[in-house]
Design an enzyme around this catalytic site. Structure first.
Site, PDB file in Angstrom:
ATOM      1  CG  HIS A 114      -2.157   0.828   1.038  1.00 22.44           C
ATOM      2  ND1 HIS A 114      -3.167   0.474   0.204  1.00 22.44           N
ATOM      3  CD2 HIS A 114      -2.542   1.997   1.586  1.00 22.44           C
ATOM      4  CE1 HIS A 114      -4.128   1.390   0.253  1.00 22.44           C
ATOM      5  NE2 HIS A 114      -3.768   2.320   1.073  1.00 22.44           N
ATOM      6  CB  THR A 150      -1.272   3.321  -2.743  1.00 21.40           C
ATOM      7  OG1 THR A 150      -0.449   2.205  -2.948  1.00 21.40           O
ATOM      8  CG2 THR A 150      -1.332   3.674  -1.278  1.00 21.40           C
ATOM      9  CD  GLU A 151      -5.309   5.449   0.983  1.00 25.82           C
ATOM     10  OE1 GLU A 151      -6.353   6.100   0.973  1.00 25.82           O
ATOM     11  OE2 GLU A 151      -5.128   4.452   1.705  1.00 25.82           O
ATOM     12  CG  MET A 152      -8.936   5.606  -4.970  1.00 22.55           C
ATOM     13  SD  MET A 152     -10.019   4.728  -6.092  1.00 22.55           S
ATOM     14  CE  MET A 152     -10.832   3.616  -4.970  1.00 22.55           C
TER      15      MET A 152
END
Lengths: 488, 430
Positions: A114, A150-152
């Site tokens: 991530h 990760t986190e768009m």
């Protein structure tokens, strides 16, 4: 073509838990090589498993059975979350396996840690995605065809890398500053490589659930399944896909089950299927069934974080950039190390959460940043992380000494790479120049030839022109022949 | 000779040099034999060091003050505690923790004496001045109740108490200047604080300063007659070095340490800039800024901006044994103070066999020979000195050996003797 009139809801849940770091002091440097707060990690994981993962998975499984394949959902589960499931709550993996077995659930690829690797190097990014894909295969028996970074985090460049890796679709934020007047409720494609479809999050409908559901000051409170289905239904005339991407912890953890969020989850899919023209599709199905209406231009990276929808949650101040640069300075040397423990720590230390804790934007998004944050201040987070990173570097030094020779070798390698790059550029330039030199010859002479042809009609210059024309033609033929040979 | 001494803090509840110096001086006095001290602090906690002197705290008793007389032979002085909610000393460290966290600051402690009710409440800021005033009121009561020959007040917080005690008893007042507001504020002197300092200096029969640097400030900035001002240097308690051998460093790099409050007065930014310069030419070194303070966050950002945070560590505030662990790990100790009336901490470093670099703007520079002295603003000289000590072992060895001898010679007993001389002169004049 039978699907053209259909509309789709694409539900996607992000599952991620970082390995939280223990309080690591300067005095521990070189003595203590264990960095994780086991108590916090285990207790948080067990709490969230009991409140969210287990009950929510059960609801989804019941929904899939009840609607006989009409309800579909997608997950991306980070490698760190998978590792912690294996360590602390293996029953969660079993329940995800059950979901995978239904065939109605798609699992997406992402970076194993991530991490923010996509912002640093393509090599590291691809390596981590492959690690994650392998983990998904081993644990859940699925092979992802869609990817969510990760986190768009997404940009044209990152999208092109994803397409090169063979992914067909990715998810990102429907950020206003990227879309402008355009609607997120259609399928778009990457602007460099149109083979990659891009699904954009409808942040209004997503945040209605993720942020506002239990807010009693919200004018729409309480949010019911039929009300929400009604909102989706209104989009039928103006869009094709409604992308609802949220944190899975929304169910039961961010909003406690007392708020009614679990009942909402159990009932809104039924309401959507019953009273709207929408059906549920997974990201890959959406990509297969809809044509992209336009490429989406994202020159600099966006994410789904905070009001700004950019990277400032992780790389917004000098603390974050210093830690980030330091971490990835080690990436080349870690590859020369063989130690299992070192490799594992390398994965865990890259987790984007460590940078998130150093964020100094206290105002609009303070509440979100404080959530799950083990540190009192961003400065505490930074000091702790840097101490750990220093110890980590000491261990790398021991295994792969940063000797004079290594430095020299690295410098020479860099110099060689620069030279290669330079040579490549020069070669390209040379080729272009060569082409230019060759092409103008026929291009310039042709009009002359035509003029000459015209001149034929002029009796006075007849003889001179007649001599020139065949000579030129011969030359042209020779050149084209030469070109063909070259091509072969 | 009996001395009524007013202080503001006492070990282990100290936040800076004031508590250490007051404690060292009273211990020195006790060893002289014929001087008895009654030490008054606003708040006693009950766990103060009782190995050399018997201390009694009365803070569990909800009265304004309480005197406990000990007739026993070795219990050479008494401690009177005035119950209060004040935070000792003008200490940014505590102040910072106080404003950052949510400590119950609204609690009001009511204390009574037989003449009426005195209420000690307290926030820092303006409330501190109020506490000082109340301390002074109680001081006059204490002066009535006790027998003594001379009054000794440590630093500006206790001057009003000293003045009131002197007025009530007619005994001479000696004030001890550990710092002035010119040191603490970096030039932006608070007029209220200045007024209190000035009135104390004017009223006192004698003024003791901790260095000639401070003496000059007292004479020039407060317009005091030079004949009234005497310098008595501080000293340092000997420590057992045995503990130090137990500590091992987990890495090979050298360690350069800054230990103190991270405030304007201590010059932390010059240390960071010097560290940056050293790191440009050598890699085999780590820098540590131990302590906390109002400038800490800014310093972390500065270090991050210079991209040296992998070699520059912040430990936060260190307590008790951690201070000695830190010193034992160090190869160089640095005190780049912008204005330091004395500075005991370099002496502690020298005891722990650590070479020291001190600024010329510190009082301790007047008595040390075997220390590197640089101007606080001279980053290049500082970087040069750090590099030299780290890379030339002969230099480092010389500083360690000679520094240790030098610091052993500094004894609180000597300081106490000089203070006793001051008392005698004052009494003779009376």
């Amino acid at each position: 073509m039978k699907h053209v009139s259909r509309k789709a809801v694409c539900l996607h849940f992000e599952v991620h838990q970082p390995f939280r770091l223990k309080s690591y002091r300067f005095f521990d440097l070189g003595h203590d090589h264990y960095y994780y707060d086991d108590y916090a990690n285990e207790s948080i994981m067990q709490r969230i498993a009991a409140r969210c993962y287990i009950p929510a998975n059960k609801i989804l499984l019941d929904l899939i059975r009840k609607h006989k394949g009409k309800f579909k959902v997608a997950f991306s589960i980070s490698g760190l979350a998978l590792d912690q499931f294996s360590l602390y709550t293996p029953e969660v993996i079993d329940s995800f396996r059950q979901l995978a077995a239904t065939g109605s659930v798609e699992f997406l690829a992402e970076t194993n840690s991530h991490s923010l690797a996509s912002l640093k190097s393509r090599e590291e990014f691809e390596k981590q995605v492959n690690q994650h894909t392998q983990k998904m295969k081993d644990l859940l028996g699925v092979e992802p065809t869609a990817i969510r970074n990760t986190e768009m985090i997404y940009s044209d460049q990152i999208g092109a890398w994803m397409a090169d890796m063979g992914f067909r679709v990715t998810l990102t934020e429907g950020a206003k500053h990227v879309l402008g007047w355009k609607s997120p409720n259609f399928v778009y494609c990457n602007s460099i490589n149109p083979r990659l479809k891009v699904l954009l999050r409808n942040f209004v409908l997503s945040d209605d659930i993720a942020f506002r559901f239990s807010n009693r000051d919200w004018c729409e409170w309480p949010l019911t399944a039929s009300k929400y289905a009604g909102w989706i239904s209104q989009l039928a005339s103006s869009g094709e896909v409604v992308n609802i991407f949220i944190d899975y912890e929304t169910f039961g953890e961010h909003h406690r089950s007392e708020s009614g969020i679990m009942d909402f989850l159990a009932h809104f899919p039924g309401a959507v299927l019953k009273s709207t023209p929408f059906v549920f599709m997974t990201p890959t199905e959406v990509a297969d069934h809809f044509q992209p209406i336009a490429p989406v231009q994202v020159p600099s990276p966006i994410s789904w974080a905070d009001e700004e929808r950019d990277l400032t949650a992780w790389l917004g101040n000098e603390l974050q950039t210093a830690a980030f640069e330091k971490l990835y300075d080690l990436s080349e040397r870690i590859n020369t190390c063989a130690g299992e423990e070192l490799k594992k720590d390398w994965v865990y230390l890259q987790s984007s959460d460590h940078f998130y804790y150093m964020c100094t934007k206290f105002f609009s998004d303070g509440a979100v940043h404080a959530y799950f944050n083990p540190y009192e201040t961003p400065y505490d987070a930074f000091m702790n992380y840097m101490n750990i990173l220093s110890d980590f570097e000491l261990r790398i030094n021991r295994e792969a000494p940063c000797s004079e020779e290594f430095n020299i070798a690295r410098r020479m390698k860099e110099a060689a790479r620069d030279k290669d790059f330079l040579i490549e550029n020069l070669q390209r330039e040379l080729d272009q120049l060569r082409k230019k030199v060759r092409k103008p010859v026929p291009a310039k002479k042709k009009p002359v030839a035509k003029k000459a042809a015209v001149a034929k009609k002029v009796p006075a210059k007849k003889a001179a022109a007649a001599k020139k024309v065949p000579a030129l033609k011969k030359a042209a033929v020779k050149r084209t022949a030469g070109k063909q040979v070259n091509k072969k | 000779m009996r001395v009524l001494m007013f202080g503001w803090e006492f070990p282990p509840h100290i936040s800076g040099g004031l508590g250490t110096a007051s404690y060292g001086l009273t211990k020195g006095m006790a060893s002289l034999g014929n001087v008895n001290v009654i030490f008054v602090v606003p708040k006693a906690w009950g766990d103060e060091d009782q190995s050399v002197v018997k201390l009694v705290g009365a803070n569990t008793v909800p009265v304004a003050y309480k005197t406990i007389h000990y007739a026993g032979g070795k219990k050479s002085f008494e401690k009177i505690e005035v119950d209060s909610r004040i935070i000792p000393y003008t200490d940014p460290e505590e102040f910072w923790a106080y404003t950052r966290g949510e400590i119950d600051s609204r609690k009001i402690v009511v204390s009574t004496d037989e003449k009426g009710r005195i209420e000690f409440s307290g926030k820092y800021g303006s409330g501190l001045l109020e506490e000082i005033r109340k301390y002074a009121i109680v001081a006059s009561v204490i002066a009535h109740e006790n027998e003594f020959d001379v009054i000794h007040a440590h630093d500006w917080l206790a001057y009003p108490a000293g003045i009131e005690a002197a007025r009530a008893s007619g005994k001479p007042l000696v004030i001890h200047v550990h710092a002035t507001d010119f040191d603490r504020s970096g030039g932006n002197v608070n007029p209220d604080v200045y007024a209190i300092e000035k009135s104390g200096m004017d009223f006192a029969s004698r003024i003791i300063t901790v260095s000639n640097l401070t003496r000059d400030i007292v004479i020039n900035r407060y317009n005091i007659d030079p004949d009234k001002v005497v310098t008595v240097y501080n000293a340092v308690d000997p420590v057992e070095i045995a503990d130090n051998h137990l500590i091992s460093r987990g890495f090979d790099e050298k360690v350069v340490t800054f230990l103190g409050r991270i405030t304007l007065q201590k010059g932390p930014e010059y240390f960071i800039e010097a560290a940056h310069r050293v790191l440009k030419v050598m890699n085999n070194v780590r820098f540590v800024m131990a302590g906390s303070g109002d400038m800490m966050d800014r310093m972390i950002r500065r270090a991050a901006a210079l991209r040296i945070t992998d070699r520059f560590h912040f430990t936060g505030f260190l307590r008790g044994n951690d201070v000695f662990r830190m010193l034992a790990m160090s190869d160089v100790y640095i005190m780049p103070s912008v204005s330091e009336p004395f500075g005991i901490s370099p002496l502690e470093a020298m005891q722990s066999n650590v070479p020291v670099i001190i600024s010329k703007q510190s009082g301790v520079a007047e008595i040390l020979t075997h220390a590197v002295k640089v101007d606080f603003w001279d980053i290049d000289a500082m970087a040069d000195a750090i590099y030299g000590i780290l890379n030339y072992p002969a230099l480092s060895r010389m500083f360690i050996r000679n520094g240790r001898e030098e610091v052993i010679a500094l004894k609180w007993e000597n300081s106490a003797r000089q203070v006793r001389t001051v008392y005698r002169e004052v009494l003779a004049r009376n």
